[in-house]
Design a protein around this motif. Structure first.
Motif, mmCIF file in Angstrom:
data_model
loop_
_atom_site.group_PDB
_atom_site.id
_atom_site.type_symbol
_atom_site.label_atom_id
_atom_site.label_comp_id
_atom_site.label_asym_id
_atom_site.label_seq_id
_atom_site.Cartn_x
_atom_site.Cartn_y
_atom_site.Cartn_z
ATOM 1 N N MET A 108 -13.770 -42.489 21.318
ATOM 2 C CA MET A 108 -13.262 -41.247 21.904
ATOM 3 C C MET A 108 -11.832 -40.967 21.447
ATOM 4 N N THR A 109 -10.997 -42.000 21.426
ATOM 5 C CA THR A 109 -9.622 -41.823 20.945
ATOM 6 C C THR A 109 -9.610 -41.365 19.490
ATOM 7 N N CYS A 110 -10.456 -41.976 18.679
ATOM 8 C CA CYS A 110 -10.531 -41.614 17.257
ATOM 9 C C CYS A 110 -11.004 -40.177 17.079
ATOM 10 N N MET A 111 -11.927 -39.728 17.940
ATOM 11 C CA MET A 111 -12.409 -38.350 17.849
ATOM 12 C C MET A 111 -11.295 -37.354 18.185
ATOM 13 N N VAL A 112 -10.448 -37.708 19.150
ATOM 14 C CA VAL A 112 -9.309 -36.850 19.484
ATOM 15 C C VAL A 112 -8.383 -36.719 18.270
ATOM 16 N N ILE A 113 -8.105 -37.838 17.621
ATOM 17 C CA ILE A 113 -7.253 -37.817 16.425
ATOM 18 C C ILE A 113 -7.899 -36.995 15.323
ATOM 19 N N LEU A 114 -9.190 -37.185 15.131
ATOM 20 C CA LEU A 114 -9.918 -36.470 14.077
ATOM 21 C C LEU A 114 -9.882 -34.964 14.300
ATOM 22 N N LEU A 115 -9.964 -34.540 15.553
ATOM 23 C CA LEU A 115 -9.989 -33.115 15.864
ATOM 24 C C LEU A 115 -8.597 -32.485 15.843
ATOM 25 N N LEU A 116 -7.584 -33.232 16.313
ATOM 26 C CA LEU A 116 -6.243 -32.664 16.444
ATOM 27 C C LEU A 116 -5.419 -32.719 15.160
ATOM 28 N N ALA A 117 -5.634 -33.748 14.333
ATOM 29 C CA ALA A 117 -4.802 -33.925 13.133
ATOM 30 C C ALA A 117 -4.811 -32.700 12.203
ATOM 31 N N PRO A 118 -5.964 -32.103 11.914
ATOM 32 C CA PRO A 118 -5.938 -30.906 11.051
ATOM 33 C C PRO A 118 -5.231 -29.726 11.703
ATOM 34 N N ILE A 119 -5.311 -29.623 13.033
ATOM 35 C CA ILE A 119 -4.693 -28.497 13.738
ATOM 36 C C ILE A 119 -3.176 -28.667 13.839
ATOM 37 N N LEU A 120 -2.740 -29.852 14.229
ATOM 38 C CA LEU A 120 -1.310 -30.083 14.476
ATOM 39 C C LEU A 120 -0.518 -30.366 13.210
ATOM 40 N N PHE A 121 -1.125 -31.095 12.257
ATOM 41 C CA PHE A 121 -0.364 -31.571 11.104
ATOM 42 C C PHE A 121 -0.983 -31.175 9.767
ATOM 43 N N SER A 122 -1.962 -30.278 9.808
ATOM 44 C CA SER A 122 -2.641 -29.821 8.578
ATOM 45 C C SER A 122 -3.197 -30.983 7.768
ATOM 46 N N ALA A 123 -3.644 -32.021 8.471
ATOM 47 C CA ALA A 123 -4.226 -33.187 7.799
ATOM 48 C C ALA A 123 -5.601 -32.839 7.237
ATOM 49 N N SER A 124 -5.958 -33.515 6.172
ATOM 50 C CA SER A 124 -7.243 -33.262 5.523
ATOM 51 C C SER A 124 -8.350 -34.026 6.227
ATOM 52 N N LEU A 125 -9.440 -33.325 6.527
ATOM 53 C CA LEU A 125 -10.610 -33.986 7.088
ATOM 54 C C LEU A 125 -11.344 -34.751 5.995
ATOM 55 N N PRO A 126 -11.962 -35.882 6.316
ATOM 56 C CA PRO A 126 -12.779 -36.593 5.313
ATOM 57 C C PRO A 126 -13.882 -35.678 4.800
ATOM 58 N N SER A 127 -14.073 -35.658 3.503
ATOM 59 C CA SER A 127 -15.084 -34.773 2.914
ATOM 60 C C SER A 127 -16.498 -35.277 3.169
ATOM 61 N N GLN A 128 -16.658 -36.589 3.306
ATOM 62 C CA GLN A 128 -17.979 -37.181 3.557
ATOM 63 C C GLN A 128 -17.991 -37.746 4.980
ATOM 64 N N LEU A 129 -18.179 -36.870 5.948
ATOM 65 C CA LEU A 129 -18.091 -37.280 7.349
ATOM 66 C C LEU A 129 -19.101 -38.349 7.750
ATOM 67 N N PRO A 130 -20.367 -38.280 7.301
ATOM 68 C CA PRO A 130 -21.309 -39.352 7.686
ATOM 69 C C PRO A 130 -20.829 -40.739 7.265
ATOM 70 N N LEU A 131 -20.350 -40.879 6.024
ATOM 71 C CA LEU A 131 -19.850 -42.173 5.556
ATOM 72 C C LEU A 131 -18.575 -42.561 6.299
ATOM 73 N N PHE A 132 -17.764 -41.555 6.631
ATOM 74 C CA PHE A 132 -16.542 -41.842 7.382
ATOM 75 C C PHE A 132 -16.876 -42.414 8.754
ATOM 76 N N PHE A 133 -17.840 -41.823 9.443
ATOM 77 C CA PHE A 133 -18.209 -42.307 10.767
ATOM 78 C C PHE A 133 -18.841 -43.692 10.704
ATOM 79 N N ILE A 134 -19.606 -43.960 9.669
ATOM 80 C CA ILE A 134 -20.169 -45.301 9.489
ATOM 81 C C ILE A 134 -19.041 -46.312 9.275
ATOM 82 N N SER A 135 -18.096 -45.944 8.418
ATOM 83 C CA SER A 135 -16.943 -46.824 8.160
ATOM 84 C C SER A 135 -16.137 -47.054 9.430
ATOM 85 N N LEU A 136 -15.952 -46.002 10.202
ATOM 86 C CA LEU A 136 -15.221 -46.112 11.459
ATOM 87 C C LEU A 136 -15.928 -47.063 12.416
ATOM 88 N N GLY A 137 -17.254 -46.905 12.551
ATOM 89 C CA GLY A 137 -18.013 -47.777 13.428
ATOM 90 C C GLY A 137 -17.929 -49.232 13.003
#
Length: 237
Positions: A108-137
Motif C-alpha cells: 500500500m505504501t509503495c502504491m501511494v509512492i507510485l501514484l503520487l511521484a508523477p504528480i508531485l515530482f514529474s517522475a517517470s512511471l515504469p513502462s512495463q508495469l506488470p514486470l515492475f509489480f512482479i519485481s516489487l513483490g
C-alpha cells in the motif's frame, strides 16, 4: 483455513493499531518520499527516471528491517508463544500472519509512492508495469524474509535495533538509490552488492528484470526461509 484467515485479519488490525508499525510502514517512508523527492529531482533532474524505484526501496527496507523484527520478538520472545502451544496453534502461524500483513502494508505504501511521484515530482512511471509489480513483490518478499530471520534470531530488543540498523543503513547508502553506485570506491560497491536492496533496485529499473538480477535475491530468500524454518522448529522444543 478459517482459522488462518481469522489470524491474518486479527494481525492486520493489530498492525493498524500499532504506533511503531504505523511509523515504520507509513509515516517515515512517506515523509522521506515527500521531502527527498523534491530535493532529488531539483538537484539531479535525471533522477526523475528512477525516483519511484529509489523511494520504494527505502520504504520497503525500513518496514522489513525496522518494523517487522520487533513484532516477532513480541510474539516469539514472550508468553504469546506459550499460548500458541497450549491451544495447539501451529508455531509458524504467527510468523506467516505477520509477514503477509506486512506485505500488504508495504504494498500500500509503495502504491501511494507510485501514484503520487508523477504528480508531485514529474517522475517517470515504469513502462512495463506488470514486470515492475512482479519485481516489487519479489523484493518485498525477500526483504521480509530477512526481517523474519532477524526477528527470530535476535532475542534482545536493543541488540535487534542495532543489528537491524546495520542492515538497513548500508542497504540505503550503498545500493545506488541515493546517488550512482559508480561514485563509490570499489570496496564499497562490493559491500553494497551484499545487500538485497542493490539487486532489488536494479530489478525494478527499466529492462532490469532478468536472471542476472534475480539469482542473488532467490539465493538470499532461500537461505532466509530455511533459517526461519529451523528457528521455528527450535521454538517447538
Amino acid at each position: 483455513m478459517n482459522g488462518f484467515l481469522y489470524s491474518l485479519t486479527l494481525q492486520w488490525k493489530l498492525d493498524i493499531r500499532s504506533k511503531s508499525l504505523l511509523v515504520t510502514y507509513y509515516i517515515v517512508p512517506l515523509i522521506f518520499f515527500l521531502l527527498m523527492g523534491g530535493i532529488f529531482t531539483s538537484v539531479m533532474p535525471e533522477m526523475g527516471n528512477t525516483l519511484i524505484q529509489s523511494m520504494i526501496i527505502m520504504s520497503v527496507s525500513m518496514g522489513a528491517f525496522l518494523g517487522l523484527p520487533p513484532s516477532l520478538i513480541e510474539t516469539y520472545g514472550s508468553d504469546i508463544k506459550k499460548i500458541y502451544k497450549a491451544n495447539g496453534v501451529p508455531i509458524h502461524l504467527g510468523l506467516v500472519s505477520m509477514v503477509l500483513s506486512a506485505f500488504v502494508h508495504l504494498t500500500m505504501t509503495c502504491m501511494v509512492i507510485l501514484l503520487l511521484a508523477p504528480i508531485l515530482f514529474s517522475a517517470s512511471l515504469p513502462s512495463q508495469l506488470p514486470l515492475f509489480f512482479i519485481s516489487l513483490g519479489i523484493y518485498i518478499f525477500v526483504s521480509l524474509s530477512i526481517g523474519s530471520m532477524l526477528g527470530l534470531t535476535v532475542k534482545n530488543q536493543a541488540k535487534l535495533t542495532m543489528i537491524a540498523q546495520l542492515v538497513f543503513l548500508p542497504s540505503i547508502m550503498l545500493s545506488g538509490i541515493m546517488f550512482p553506485i559508480t561514485l563509490l570506491p570499489d570496496l564499497l560497491q562490493t559491500i553494497g552488492r551484499l545487500f538485497p536492496a542493490s539487486w532489488g533496485y536494479r530489478l525494478m529499473l527499466e529492462n532490469g528484470f532478468g536472471l542476472e538480477n534475480l539469482w542473488y535475491l532467490i539465493l538470499v530468500s532461500c537461505i532466509a526461509i530455511i533459517s526461519c524454518i529451523l528457528l521455528l522448529n527450535k521454538q517447538k522444543i
